[in-house]
Design a protein around this motif. Structure first.
Motif, PDB file in Angstrom:
ATOM      1  N   SER A  32      42.170  45.090  46.031  1.00 33.11           N
ATOM      2  CA  SER A  32      42.950  44.074  45.355  1.00 33.11           C
ATOM      3  C   SER A  32      42.413  43.855  43.940  1.00 33.11           C
ATOM      4  O   SER A  32      41.205  43.741  43.743  1.00 33.11           O
ATOM      5  N   TYR A  33      43.311  43.810  42.973  1.00 33.94           N
ATOM      6  CA  TYR A  33      42.938  43.589  41.579  1.00 33.94           C
ATOM      7  C   TYR A  33      43.595  42.318  41.060  1.00 33.94           C
ATOM      8  O   TYR A  33      44.683  41.953  41.500  1.00 33.94           O
ATOM      9  N   CYS A  34      42.922  41.675  40.123  1.00 33.33           N
ATOM     10  CA  CYS A  34      43.434  40.466  39.484  1.00 33.33           C
ATOM     11  C   CYS A  34      43.202  40.575  37.978  1.00 33.33           C
ATOM     12  O   CYS A  34      42.232  41.185  37.539  1.00 33.33           O
ATOM     13  N   GLU A  41      41.654  43.610  33.874  1.00 33.25           N
ATOM     14  CA  GLU A  41      41.985  43.667  35.290  1.00 33.25           C
ATOM     15  C   GLU A  41      40.673  43.943  36.022  1.00 33.25           C
ATOM     16  O   GLU A  41      39.936  44.856  35.652  1.00 33.25           O
ATOM     17  N   GLU A  57      38.617  44.135  39.896  1.00 32.39           N
ATOM     18  CA  GLU A  57      38.708  44.184  41.343  1.00 32.39           C
ATOM     19  C   GLU A  57      38.268  42.820  41.868  1.00 32.39           C
ATOM     20  O   GLU A  57      37.262  42.264  41.425  1.00 32.39           O
ATOM     21  N   SER A  58      39.006  42.261  42.790  1.00 31.32           N
ATOM     22  CA  SER A  58      38.766  40.885  43.236  1.00 31.32           C
ATOM     23  C   SER A  58      37.389  40.684  43.859  1.00 31.32           C
ATOM     24  O   SER A  58      36.903  39.567  43.913  1.00 31.32           O
ATOM     25  N   ARG A  59      36.726  41.744  44.268  1.00 30.63           N
ATOM     26  CA  ARG A  59      35.412  41.611  44.907  1.00 30.63           C
ATOM     27  C   ARG A  59      34.245  41.760  43.936  1.00 30.63           C
ATOM     28  O   ARG A  59      33.094  41.616  44.314  1.00 30.63           O
TER      29      ARG A  59
END
Length: 158
Positions: free
Chosen positions: A2-4, A18, A20-22
């Motif tokens: 998942s990317y944000c 952008e 990676e959510s982690r």
């Protein structure tokens, strides 16, 4: 994965990326932005080597996700020196007082001291300094020279 998208003001510059959510904030700063002054030691928030200022408050960047900094302001140790390389008074005081040895913990100390000096404008006692730096661990120097450096930083900032 998942990317944000994040928009973070880092050392005065707005960064839109952008992520990676982690990703941890420390990894984002070091690996994605090349701000390697933020050191990663214990990766459990105990040593303080990864301390940065988030909206002016010291935080452990190894305990926070980069996405949590979205819309906020981050200051790293790279923000201290002037464009021409002139040391910030805190950096100069640490150098003058041999308050660093291997230097690994130094960025975290510098950022913690910066916040302390901004929130405590009057010359502190040794005990107040010890309390202020209690979240940062140093394995090389002991703390007496760091305490001397903090006191000198107060003199140099004038």
């Amino acid at each position: 994965m998942s990317y944000c998208n994040v928009k973070i003001k880092i050392n005065g510059e707005v960064i839109e990326k952008e992520v990676e959510s982690r990703w941890l904030l420390s990894d984002f700063l070091r690996d994605k932005l090349g701000l390697t002054g933020t050191h990663v030691g214990c990766e459990h928030g105990v040593c303080g080597a990864c301390t940065v200022l988030l909206n002016g408050e010291p935080v452990r960047s190894c305990l926070m996700l980069a996405v949590q900094a979205d819309g906020l302001e981050v200051e790293t140790v790279e923000s201290l020196a002037e464009e021409d390389g002139t040391f910030h008074p805190i950096q100069q005081a640490f150098a003058n007082n041999h308050a660093l040895q291997c230097g690994f913990c130094t960025p975290g100390f510098l950022m913690s001291v910066k916040n302390f000096m901004e929130t405590h404008p009057d010359l502190p006692t040794d005990d107040e300094i010890r309390e202020a730096i209690s979240g940062n661990l140093c394995r090389c120097t002991g703390y007496s020279n760091i305490i001397k450096a903090v006191k000198e930083a107060y003199v140099l900032k004038c």
